[in-house]
Every structure is written in C-alpha cells, then in structure tokens.
Design a protein around this motif. Structure first.
Motif, short mmCIF file in Angstrom:
data_model
loop_
_atom_site.label_atom_id
_atom_site.label_comp_id
_atom_site.label_asym_id
_atom_site.label_seq_id
_atom_site.Cartn_x
_atom_site.Cartn_y
_atom_site.Cartn_z
N ALA A 150 0.85 -1.19 0.00
CA ALA A 150 0.00 0.00 0.00
C ALA A 150 0.88 1.23 0.00
O ALA A 150 2.00 1.20 0.52
N SER A 151 0.38 2.30 -0.57
CA SER A 151 1.13 3.56 -0.61
C SER A 151 0.76 4.43 0.57
O SER A 151 -0.41 4.48 0.98
N LYS A 154 -1.98 6.91 0.09
CA LYS A 154 -3.37 6.48 0.14
C LYS A 154 -3.90 6.48 1.57
O LYS A 154 -4.89 5.83 1.88
N THR A 212 -16.08 5.90 1.23
CA THR A 212 -14.75 5.38 1.55
C THR A 212 -14.17 6.09 2.76
O THR A 212 -13.61 5.46 3.67
N ASN A 258 -5.13 3.96 6.36
CA ASN A 258 -4.83 3.75 4.96
C ASN A 258 -6.04 3.12 4.27
O ASN A 258 -6.65 2.19 4.79
N THR A 260 -5.99 1.52 1.26
CA THR A 260 -5.64 0.29 0.54
C THR A 260 -5.46 -0.89 1.48
O THR A 260 -5.99 -1.97 1.26
N ASP A 261 -4.67 -0.70 2.54
CA ASP A 261 -4.43 -1.74 3.55
C ASP A 261 -4.66 -1.13 4.93
O ASP A 261 -3.74 -0.58 5.53
N ARG A 409 -2.16 -8.21 1.67
CA ARG A 409 -2.72 -7.09 2.44
C ARG A 409 -3.53 -7.63 3.61
O ARG A 409 -4.25 -8.60 3.47
#
Length: 437
Positions: A150-151, A154, A212, A258, A260-261, A409
């Motif tokens: 994951a970034s 993000k 989100t 985060n 993403t993860d 993840r």
C-alpha cells in the motif's frame, strides 16, 4: 581460422527422453526443497481439500508448496513470475514435475493456506533442531520495518477526514439539488415519462469517495476505542489504585488510516523517512542463525514484543534459551521483571548504543539490575553478540532473497507470508550447512 566445438542442432529431436535428474546437480537448492517438502506433515493442508469426482482435479499440494517455497528462496514472489519461471527455468520445471499451474492457481493456493505456513515454519525449525543447527543457547530478538502492499499517499489523517467528510456532504447536497432542479426543467421540456433522473457522473464519484472516507473514519475510531479498552484492562490487571474510566476515545487529529491496507501503519524508515508498512519480528538462534520464531506487528516500535517472541521461540523448539539478547526498543520494567521471575538470563539494552544512559529511577529495580549487568565486562561481551546474530538475518531477507515488501494485504495474510519468507530462508541456511534428508 581457429577451430571451435561442434554444437548441436537446437531443433534436433532426442532419440531417448532426458531425465530431469540430469538437468540439475545433486546439491541444487531445488532438490533440497523437494526433499524438505516431502519431510513435512501437511495433513491439515490436505484436509482442506474437498474430494469430488466432478470437476477438474486439483494440483498436488506438495508440488504447489515446493513451487512457492522455491520461489521465495530465490526471490520470485509474484505468482505471475512463478508461473513464467515454470516455462523458462529448469529448476522450476523439475519442481513442477510436468505440471503447469497458471498464476491464478498459484495465487489462490498461497492465499488459501496462509495460516498453514506458520505450522510448516515450526516444522522446519524442529527439523533444524534435530539436525543440530538449533541449540537454544543464545537467542537474539529484533524487528525490522517491511513495506506494506500500500502507498502512504493512500492514507488520510483523522482531522482531514473530518474536513473532507463535511466538504463532500456539502458538495453532494448542492449537486443533488442541482439534479432535482434539472429534473423539473426536463419534465417540463420532454414530459414526465422520459428519462432525465440519472445522477451526474460527478455526484457518483463524490458519493463513493464519501463512503470510503466514512468507512476509514469508522475503522480509525474503532481502533482507538480498542486501544483504550486494552489500556484500561492492563491497568486493572496491574492493580492500579485508580484505573482509567471507560469513556469514548476519539482519534488524535494526526492519527492516520490507509484506504488500501487498513491494517498497515505509517512507520519511520532509514534516512528519517516514513512509509506504509509492518514491523516484522524474528528470534534467531545463535548457533547457525536459524530463525526460531517469526511474527508481524502493527506498532512502529518493539515495545511489548519481547515476551511474546520469547514464548513463541520456546513453543517452536520445545526448549528455553539460556541467554536472550534484545536492543533498547524491547525494554520495559514489567518484561524485565517477568524474565527474572522465569530465571531467564537476559541482556536487554537500557538506552541507545553510543548515547549516555539516563538515570534509572529506583521505582524500576529490574531496569537498574539490567543496567548493572550490562556495565560488567561479561555483560558487554554477551550483549555485543546481538548484532552479529540477528541483524545479518534481516540483511539476507532483504538482500539475498530480495524481500522488501509484502505481496499480501491485511495483518493475517501478511503474517502468513512472513512465515513463508522465514521458512524459505531457514531452508537455505540448512542447505548451506550440509543438512541431508
């Protein structure tokens, strides 16, 4: 003109088919992995398969397991790259034994048996102990940051979530009102039976983004509430005079989540930078630098990980180490006191190496005793071995295996993949020290 060796015609067929045993030398890592997998008890893994006479038959689990382990041993972690190597690499072809699973099958096998990898890691540790490579005389414990899948870009802080949530609510309200106004105009122009009620594309994007952010905000609030509850339970267990009152605890403005993860955390890295990652923990036996315990935690520091890692090492090897070494990140008065009660001869740094150690309060007698122990010549000599035992292992993981980032993840999946990495490194160490089956 000089003469050269005569080469074969590359398209000439062979009269007799070649034997795979002629393709690789006997001491090749691929043969060692195949033989090691044959030694493992995979009954639990086999029980996860539902046998049926219908449909396509699954690939043999030992073949799939050997492909994965050999891939991690040689720095090939992606399922697509493993599938490609089955076509290009002699070693992968030998392991595949004439089969060609595609990358989706390899990925599903890995993800479906992540919990099993820890049990297999323990079996490899026990095989290493039977081979005399693990003595549990000295065990060094340490942690290292490994990048998550994951970034860090993000992630969003809690205060920005509140601002973005309010901003998106306002924008959605304005866009919804504009859509209603346009609907009334279209009804008057085209009639009430004609389509004209579609949401604008911009409104759909904002609605998705709002959902989100709200989900991430809820997860962050639940995480902080769980941490507060754990702190209250720990205070009550220690018999505090006035344990903290139960109350709703909100995240700090700079706390991040985060998208993403969500299980990963922002952690400091070398060079005063920060990245999204996990804290990978290992306990290494000092005899031949075999990893005897491995886990992953979400905290950036090593605080509170000493006893869990020691307990895991004892369970995996069915033995208690004579000496335990750890750096200053693991130091807590409670853990040092517990080690004394267990009779474990531990050497845990009180302060960072090369810096003056601050005065230790008399309210921390175990820390004072550790400070006196490390001030002796024998104590310094014992603790000095820590670097040589555990830190090279992380170097082998990141440089030799090339494992610098998780492919999976989520904390559970990441922990399973870390067990697979440590299992692969242990097998390479066992081959290097001449273990035979």
């Amino acid at each position: 003109m000089g003469k050269f060796r005569k080469q074969d015609d590359r398209r000439q067929g062979l009269l007799l088919p070649p034997s795979p045993s002629d393709w690789l030398p006997e001491n090749h890592l691929a043969w060692f992995v195949i033989e090691a997998v044959d030694q493992l008890d995979i009954a639990t893994l086999l029980n996860s398969y539902q046998m049926s006479v219908r449909g396509e038959q699954p690939y043999p689990p030992r073949v799939m397991l050997a492909l994965l382990i050999y891939g991690y041993c040689t720095g090939t972690f992606a399922s697509r790259k493993i599938a490609a190597q089955i076509e290009d690499s002699v070693a992968f072809r030998v392991i595949a034994a004439g089969l060609q699973p595609n990358h989706r099958t390899i990925a599903r096998f890995r993800e479906g048996h992540l919990d099993e990898f820890h049990r297999l890691f323990v079996q490899v540790v026990q095989l290493a102990r039977e081979a005399g490579l693990v003595k549990m005389g000295t065990v060094a414990i340490d942690g290292s940051k490994v990048k998550a899948n994951a970034s860090r870009h993000k992630a969003m802080s809690y205060d920005r979530m509140l601002v973005e949530e309010q901003k998106l609510r306002t924008e959605i309200r304005k866009l919804t009102q504009a859509a209603r106004d346009q609907d009334r105009i279209d009804d008057g122009t085209f009639g009430p039976d004609c389509r004209g009620d579609e949401l604008p594309e911009e409104l759909g994007r904002r609605t998705t983004r709002l959902a989100t952010i709200q989900a991430a905000k809820k997860r962050l609030e639940e995480r902080k509430a769980a941490e507060a509850a754990a702190k209250q339970a720990a205070a009550a267990k220690d018999g505090a005079d006035e344990p903290p009152k139960a109350e709703r605890v909100l995240p700090e403005p700079r706390d991040q989540q985060n998208f993403t993860d969500p299980d990963s955390r922002i952690m400091p890295t070398a060079g005063n930078g920060f990245d999204q990652g996990y804290n990978a923990q290992i306990a290494v036996d000092g005899k031949k630098q075999i990893i005897v315990a491995a886990t992953v935690c979400q905290s950036a520091g090593d605080y509170g990980q000493l006893l869990p890692m020691l307990d895991a090492a004892c369970r995996n090897t069915k033995a208690t180490p004579r000496y335990v070494l750890a750096d200053a990140g693991y130091k807590t008065e409670r853990d040092l006191q517990t080690l004394e009660e267990r009779g474990v001869d531990a050497y845990v740094a009180i302060g960072r190496e090369g810096k003056t150690t601050r005065h230790v309060s008399t309210r921390s007698p175990s820390t004072q005793a550790m400070q006196r122990k490390l001030a002796t010549k024998r104590g310094r000599a014992r603790y000095r071995r820590r670097k040589a035992i555990v830190e090279p292992v992380f170097g082998w993981v990141k440089r030799v295996l090339g494992f610098r980032a998780f492919s999976m993840r989520g904390l559970r999946k990441v922990a399973g993949e870390w067990s697979l990495v440590c299992l692969a490194l242990n097998l390479r160490r066992m081959l290097a020290h001449g273990v035979t089956w």
